[in-house]
Design a protein around this motif. Structure first.
Motif, PDB file in Angstrom:
ATOM      1  N   TRP A  65       7.147   9.312 -17.424  1.00 36.25           N
ATOM      2  CA  TRP A  65       7.863  10.381 -16.722  1.00 36.25           C
ATOM      3  C   TRP A  65       7.717  10.236 -15.212  1.00 36.25           C
ATOM      4  N   SER A  66       6.514   9.923 -14.740  1.00 31.83           N
ATOM      5  CA  SER A  66       6.301   9.816 -13.293  1.00 31.83           C
ATOM      6  C   SER A  66       7.000   8.598 -12.690  1.00 31.83           C
ATOM      7  N   ALA A  67       7.360   7.611 -13.514  1.00 32.43           N
ATOM      8  CA  ALA A  67       8.087   6.440 -13.017  1.00 32.43           C
ATOM      9  C   ALA A  67       9.558   6.756 -12.732  1.00 32.43           C
TER      10      ALA A  67
ATOM     11  N   PRO B 217       2.856  10.506 -19.587  1.00 32.20           N
ATOM     12  CA  PRO B 217       2.964  10.921 -18.186  1.00 32.20           C
ATOM     13  C   PRO B 217       3.340   9.778 -17.241  1.00 32.20           C
ATOM     14  N   SER B 218       2.853   8.582 -17.516  1.00 31.91           N
ATOM     15  CA  SER B 218       3.186   7.452 -16.638  1.00 31.91           C
ATOM     16  C   SER B 218       4.670   7.102 -16.715  1.00 31.91           C
TER      17      SER B 218
ATOM     18  N   GLN C 288      14.582  13.074 -12.391  1.00 32.02           N
ATOM     19  CA  GLN C 288      13.864  14.028 -13.240  1.00 32.02           C
ATOM     20  C   GLN C 288      14.578  15.379 -13.209  1.00 32.02           C
TER      21      GLN C 288
ATOM     22  N   LYS D 295      12.094  11.517  -8.703  1.00 33.78           N
ATOM     23  CA  LYS D 295      12.143  12.987  -8.765  1.00 33.78           C
ATOM     24  C   LYS D 295      13.563  13.525  -8.878  1.00 33.78           C
TER      25      LYS D 295
END
Length: 71
Positions: free
Chosen positions: A29-31, A26-27, A37, A34
């Motif tokens: 992907w969140s980096a 998750p870390s 993404q 948006k």
């Protein structure tokens, strides 16, 4: 450490174009911003592209920066 940029692109292309199941921490992907993404998620749905077409954005930014620094 030597990191091959072409190998990284192959891995990213396979993740987006060659399989329908992959997992990121998750870390990680969140980096990814948006907007990028959204580009990656959209690319996952483009079934008309094969692994020969890498995604238009990177998944592993830190690895890509390291590979570029080695050049």
């Amino acid at each position: 450490m030597h990191l091959d940029l072409c190998l990284l692109e192959i891995v990213e292309a396979w993740m987006v174009r060659g399989t329908d199941h992959w997992v990121l921490k998750p870390s990680l992907w969140s980096a990814i911003p948006k907007d990028r993404q959204a580009v990656l998620l959209h690319a996952l749905g483009q079934v008309d592209h094969g692994v020969a077409y890498p995604p238009s954005t990177s998944i592993f930014d830190d690895l890509r920066k390291a590979a570029l620094a080695c050049r």
